[in-house]
Design an enzyme around this catalytic site. Sequence first.
Site, PDB file in Angstrom:
ATOM      1  N   GLU A   1       0.752  -1.078  -0.037  1.00 30.59           N
ATOM      2  CA  GLU A   1       0.061   0.035   0.056  1.00 30.59           C
ATOM      3  C   GLU A   1       0.832   1.165   0.133  1.00 30.59           C
ATOM      4  OE1 GLU A   1      -1.849  -0.041   3.674  1.00 30.59           O
ATOM      5  OE2 GLU A   1      -3.505   1.776   2.963  1.00 30.59           O
TER       6      GLU A   1
ATOM      7  N   LYS B   1      -9.879   2.108  -1.359  1.00 24.31           N
ATOM      8  CA  LYS B   1      -9.864   1.698  -0.237  1.00 24.31           C
ATOM      9  C   LYS B   1     -11.100   1.978   0.646  1.00 24.31           C
ATOM     10  CE  LYS B   1      -7.180   1.059   3.951  1.00 24.31           C
ATOM     11  NZ  LYS B   1      -5.916   1.512   4.665  1.00 24.31           N
TER      12      LYS B   1
ATOM     13  N   CYS C   1      -5.333  -3.288   2.389  1.00 23.63           N
ATOM     14  CA  CYS C   1      -4.835  -3.527   4.085  1.00 23.63           C
ATOM     15  C   CYS C   1      -6.004  -3.532   4.984  1.00 23.63           C
ATOM     16  CB  CYS C   1      -4.039  -2.112   4.378  1.00 23.63           C
ATOM     17  SG  CYS C   1      -2.944  -2.518   5.839  1.00 23.63           S
TER      18      CYS C   1
ATOM     19  N   VAL D   1      -0.126  -2.693  10.535  1.00 22.49           N
ATOM     20  CA  VAL D   1       0.427  -2.619  11.952  1.00 22.49           C
ATOM     21  C   VAL D   1      -0.206  -3.344  12.947  1.00 22.49           C
ATOM     22  CG1 VAL D   1       1.063  -0.135  11.588  1.00 22.49           C
ATOM     23  CG2 VAL D   1      -1.047  -0.550  12.011  1.00 22.49           C
TER      24      VAL D   1
HETATM   25  C1  ACM Z   1      -3.722   0.003   7.247  1.00 21.99           C
HETATM   26  O1  ACM Z   1      -4.759  -0.191   6.777  1.00 21.99           O
HETATM   27  N1  ACM Z   1      -2.486   0.538   6.502  1.00 21.99           N
HETATM   28  C2  ACM Z   1      -3.354  -0.595   8.664  1.00 21.99           C
END
Ligand code: ACM
Length: 285
Positions: free
Chosen positions: A39, A110, A148, A175
Amino acid sequence: MLTAGYLQFASEYLAVDRNLDAVEAHLSGADADLLVLPELFTSGYFFQSAADLEAVAEPVPTGRTTKRMKQWAAETNTHLVAGLAEREGEAIYNSAVMVTPGGRVETYRKNHLFYEETRLFEPGDLGYPVFDVKTPDGTAYRLGMMVCFDWYFPEAARSLALNGADVIAHPSNLVLPHCPDSMPVRARENHVFTITANRTGSESKGDETLAFIGNSEICGTDGEILARADRTGDALATVEIDPHTARDRKINRYNDVFGDRRPDTYVQRPGNERASAEETVSAER
Ligand code: ACM
């Protein structure tokens, strides 16, 4: 058959040229039909300010990152998927783009924004599109993308699978520690292949540090881990998969992952969205 994999590396904050060059160096040794990158791979993740993000956001497909990806895809005959900050007018999205060797570009934005992303990016507005693609040897398959934190919401992978994805490419800057153990479940419950490309390193803002957990991962349709990278260090791994195995969603001769779904039982009762468990029980009496 499809040779599919991930590239894990540590982006450097706002060092777009350096990050592009680092990926280019890795790609020169790669031999893959499909390769997934992390990402926000050219910009880094933990933006100090909206102005920092503004400075690196790019239009797709005319921005320099997508242009460079098109060049790499053509040179290496590889489909590339990667995350970048996409500018459209005033809006900035945390997007994943898929670039084919022939120069086609497809985008996913996203849907589930994480932490300070909620202050900086617009939430996605493209749903969960799935794209028909072909390897150079003619293997046709369907590719979906998520980014992510979308992993935390099973609806994302489910929607992609219901829309026909055989393979889910998952550019990430993870993370939270739980994703590498959760993606095998996402793969199994949807009978799809998943490819998570995560980054390593850390970024700080004030006294807060985000450490990225590595552990990029490829999962098979039974939830098996086909490849998993270490928590640190650069990694490029590929596996050979038959994407069409994702289309047989039988569990046994009586059960089918999609055929046995009961959407009628999943619907929340109108007006009850915020009811506590106690209220729900008393309402049912
Ligand atoms: C994330 O969505 N980059 C933790």
